[in-house]
Design a protein around this motif. Structure first.
Motif, short mmCIF file in Angstrom:
data_model
loop_
_atom_site.label_atom_id
_atom_site.label_comp_id
_atom_site.label_asym_id
_atom_site.label_seq_id
_atom_site.Cartn_x
_atom_site.Cartn_y
_atom_site.Cartn_z
N TRP A 27 -12.09 -12.23 6.99
CA TRP A 27 -13.08 -12.92 6.16
C TRP A 27 -12.86 -14.42 6.27
O TRP A 27 -11.73 -14.90 6.24
CB TRP A 27 -12.97 -12.49 4.71
N TRP A 28 -13.96 -15.15 6.38
CA TRP A 28 -13.93 -16.60 6.51
C TRP A 28 -14.87 -17.23 5.50
O TRP A 28 -15.94 -16.70 5.24
CB TRP A 28 -14.37 -17.03 7.92
N LEU A 29 -14.46 -18.36 4.95
CA LEU A 29 -15.35 -19.16 4.12
C LEU A 29 -15.95 -20.20 5.06
O LEU A 29 -15.24 -21.04 5.60
CB LEU A 29 -14.59 -19.85 2.98
N ALA A 30 -17.25 -20.09 5.28
CA ALA A 30 -17.96 -21.02 6.15
C ALA A 30 -18.64 -22.06 5.28
O ALA A 30 -19.30 -21.72 4.30
CB ALA A 30 -18.98 -20.28 7.00
N ARG A 31 -18.48 -23.31 5.67
CA ARG A 31 -19.10 -24.41 4.92
C ARG A 31 -19.83 -25.31 5.91
O ARG A 31 -19.26 -25.72 6.92
CB ARG A 31 -18.04 -25.21 4.17
N SER A 54 -6.59 -13.14 3.25
CA SER A 54 -5.50 -12.87 2.29
C SER A 54 -6.02 -12.92 0.86
O SER A 54 -5.63 -12.10 0.02
CB SER A 54 -4.37 -13.89 2.45
N LEU A 55 -6.90 -13.87 0.57
CA LEU A 55 -7.49 -13.96 -0.77
C LEU A 55 -8.32 -12.72 -1.07
O LEU A 55 -8.21 -12.15 -2.16
CB LEU A 55 -8.35 -15.22 -0.88
N LYS A 56 -9.12 -12.28 -0.11
CA LYS A 56 -9.93 -11.06 -0.31
C LYS A 56 -9.02 -9.85 -0.52
O LYS A 56 -9.30 -9.01 -1.37
CB LYS A 56 -10.85 -10.83 0.89
N ASP A 57 -7.91 -9.78 0.25
CA ASP A 57 -6.98 -8.68 0.08
C ASP A 57 -6.35 -8.71 -1.31
O ASP A 57 -6.19 -7.67 -1.95
CB ASP A 57 -5.88 -8.73 1.15
N SER A 58 -6.00 -9.90 -1.80
CA SER A 58 -5.42 -10.05 -3.14
C SER A 58 -6.43 -9.62 -4.21
O SER A 58 -6.06 -8.96 -5.18
CB SER A 58 -5.00 -11.49 -3.40
N GLN A 59 -7.68 -10.00 -4.03
CA GLN A 59 -8.71 -9.61 -5.00
C GLN A 59 -8.89 -8.10 -5.01
O GLN A 59 -9.05 -7.49 -6.07
CB GLN A 59 -10.04 -10.31 -4.67
N ARG A 60 -8.85 -7.49 -3.83
CA ARG A 60 -8.98 -6.03 -3.76
C ARG A 60 -7.78 -5.35 -4.41
O ARG A 60 -7.94 -4.39 -5.15
CB ARG A 60 -9.13 -5.59 -2.31
N LEU A 61 -6.57 -5.86 -4.14
CA LEU A 61 -5.38 -5.29 -4.76
C LEU A 61 -5.47 -5.39 -6.28
O LEU A 61 -5.17 -4.43 -7.00
CB LEU A 61 -4.12 -6.00 -4.27
N GLN A 62 -5.92 -6.54 -6.79
CA GLN A 62 -6.06 -6.69 -8.24
C GLN A 62 -7.06 -5.69 -8.79
O GLN A 62 -6.83 -5.08 -9.84
CB GLN A 62 -6.48 -8.12 -8.60
#
Length: 194
Positions: A27-31, A54-62
């Motif tokens: 996943w990428w944040l495109a700006r 990693s952020l998306k994975d952390s959100q899913r784990l939460q």
């Protein structure tokens, strides 16, 4: 959609941010934003991509641990709480720690047990068992304990296991076993009554 966003930005449109998924699954944040100092008749834009896998994975784990009914906390190697689930937060709020000052991320779970230990043998036992797990002297720790409130009698099962990760630490869960204890006590009373 990314090229359509680029065309809109080049035509003087707003800054665009969106999450996009690569073919590889990251996943990428495109700006996309206009490039400053435009010369008349020219349009330029800057596109940046930041990997947020990693952020998306952390959100899913939460989200996963929030779906569990057990009260769950993740501790670092020193006993500091780094993550809790929704059940843990609700229990803390309902039992005198609404800001999670003593039981939320940043609080040291070992210190909380140690402070209660002089007048609570269960807190002492929890401290010793959890410290053994964090030190690597024990592969797990489990204890049953009463956790009565002013309005109800409750029993819990605490379980601590090491985290299999280079950063180490432990996962601590508290499971409400009140119904099981009451049913076991009722059965015992029925079996021993004349």
């Amino acid at each position: 959609e990314l090229f359509a966003d680029l065309r809109r930005t080049l035509a003087g449109g707003p800054v665009v941010e969106r999450e996009v998924r690569s073919r590889g699954g990251d996943w990428w944040l495109a700006r996309i934003q206009p490039y400053g100092g435009r010369a008349p008749g020219s349009a330029r834009a800057v596109m940046t991509f930041v990997n947020v896998t990693s952020l998306k994975d952390s959100q899913r784990l939460q989200a996963v641990i929030d779906s569990l009914p057990e009260h769950l906390a993740v501790l670092d190697l020193h006993g500091t709480i780094t993550m809790v689930n929704a059940a843990w937060r609700r229990f803390a709020c309902d039992n005198g720690d609404p800001g999670l000052r003593n039981s939320g991320p940043g609080a040291n779970y070992l210190n909380v047990c140690l402070l209660a230990a002089p007048h609570d043998p269960d807190a002492q036992r929890a401290f010793e068992g959890l410290q053994a797990v964090l030190d690597g002297r024990s592969p797990r720790f489990t204890m049953q304990y009463p956790c009565h409130s002013e309005t109800q009698r409750r029993w819990y099962l605490m379980h601590a296991s090491p985290v299999a990760h280079p950063a180490a630490g432990a996962v601590v869960s508290h499971i409400d076993i009140t119904t099981w204890v009451e049913n076991a006590n009722q059965t015992l009373m029925e079996e021993t009554s004349p």
